[in-house]
Write a protein that holds these residues in place. Structure first.
Motif, PDB file in Angstrom:
ATOM      1  N   THR A  85     -22.301  46.571 -57.192  1.00 31.26           N
ATOM      2  CA  THR A  85     -21.344  46.170 -58.228  1.00 31.26           C
ATOM      3  C   THR A  85     -20.135  47.092 -58.245  1.00 31.26           C
ATOM      4  N   ALA A 220     -18.180  41.771 -62.499  1.00 33.34           N
ATOM      5  CA  ALA A 220     -19.212  42.800 -62.381  1.00 33.34           C
ATOM      6  C   ALA A 220     -20.550  42.311 -62.910  1.00 33.34           C
ATOM      7  N   VAL A 223     -22.060  39.854 -60.357  1.00 30.59           N
ATOM      8  CA  VAL A 223     -22.558  40.534 -59.158  1.00 30.59           C
ATOM      9  C   VAL A 223     -23.833  41.302 -59.463  1.00 30.59           C
ATOM     10  N   PHE A 224     -23.862  42.023 -60.584  1.00 23.04           N
ATOM     11  CA  PHE A 224     -25.035  42.832 -60.912  1.00 23.04           C
ATOM     12  C   PHE A 224     -26.261  41.953 -61.142  1.00 23.04           C
TER      13      PHE A 224
END
Length: 292
Positions: A85, A220, A223-224
């Motif tokens: 991330t 973010a 993605v995380f």
């Protein structure tokens, strides 16, 4: 007037429009059936398996969180997800800014390349990284020919290879929402900051980054959350010595046929993911996380 009186409904009788307004809930039934059938019911079934197999109780969770081996896998998962991330945001922000300010024609070409990379088969992309990162691969040969290293680097079958491969795959999920946010920022705002005496660094940290924060947070978060449950890339580039949580779940179900432990690990992953999302909503709000 007479026709209007004839067409008017009798007092107290609901009109078709009124019926539609009072029965608007009926339009939600298909969506509710979809959510209950494909999300709520599987989650409940997962929870029941985690506390009933092989026997009733919380022994699966006790073993999962009481073993140092499983805790190491949790740690690997969070470390890799956090690194992926962070690197994706750091690398993706300049690319998104370039796409936002460059001429539209060139921006469309680079945008098409990003979309095509997302459409390429995931397994093919992962095997391509296996070829590039191996000891006799292109990257090690190039570094050795330049005199940067004397011995080939170990870039596969470890968390380094997993981080590199997953970052490449996750980058578009940061670049795309960031580009949309950055394109809505009026360039006159940055010009006004410069006229007020702000340096480039001050304009970046005090003006551009706060305005782009909705895109950064949404990218973010995406993605995380995706990295926490990723399977293909860690399985091929990481190996069994650096297992992540998704691989552990697959091993419980496929190799060990231990549905109780697999369900417990999957449910724990779901709870952790939802908790992190709720925590981000609590501190940043739905508008900023959603990119509004």
């Amino acid at each position: 007037m007479a026709a209007a009186r004839i067409a008017a409904p009798a007092p107290g009788r609901p009109t078709p429009l009124g019926w539609a307004e009072t029965s608007g809930f009926a339009y939600l039934v298909p969506a509710l059936v979809l959510v209950v059938g494909f999300f709520a019911f599987p989650v409940v079934a997962l929870l029941l398996k985690s506390v009933t197999e092989p026997q009733l109780g919380l022994h699966n969770y006790a073993e999962l969180f009481g073993s140092t081996t499983y805790l190491k896998i949790f740690l690997n998962t969070f470390v890799v997800s956090g690194l992926v991330t962070l690197i994706s945001v750091v690398v993706g922000f300049p690319v998104a800014w370039m796409l936002a300010i460059m001429p539209r024609r060139w921006g469309q070409v680079i945008f098409a390349v990003l979309i095509l990379s997302m459409w390429t088969n995931l397994l093919a992309r992962t095997y391509a990284w296996m070829v590039l990162l191996q000891r006799t691969g292109v990257i090690n040969k190039a570094l050795m020919s330049l005199g940067i290293i004397d011995q080939p680097l170990e870039l596969v079958n470890n968390l380094t290879g997993v981080t590199i491969g997953m970052t490449y795959i996750m980058l578009p999920f940061v670049i795309l929402p960031l580009t949309g946010i950055l394109r809505t920022i009026d360039p006159a705002v940055l010009q006004a900051a410069a006229l007020c005496g702000a340096t480039r660094r001050q304009a970046l940290t005090s003006v551009l980054l706060p305005l782009a924060m909705p895109g950064i947070l949404s990218g973010a978060l995406m993605v995380f959350v995706m990295s926490l449950g990723y399977f293909v890339t860690p399985a091929l580039l990481g190996g069994t010595a650096n297992m992540m949580l998704a691989e552990l779940i697959a091993q419980f179900v496929q190799s060990l046929v231990n549905w109780g432990m697999g369900a417990a690990a999957a449910f724990a992953l779901l709870v952790i993911t939802l908790s992190l999302y709720a925590l981000q909503l609590r501190f940043f709000g739905t508008r900023r996380v959603g990119g509004a």
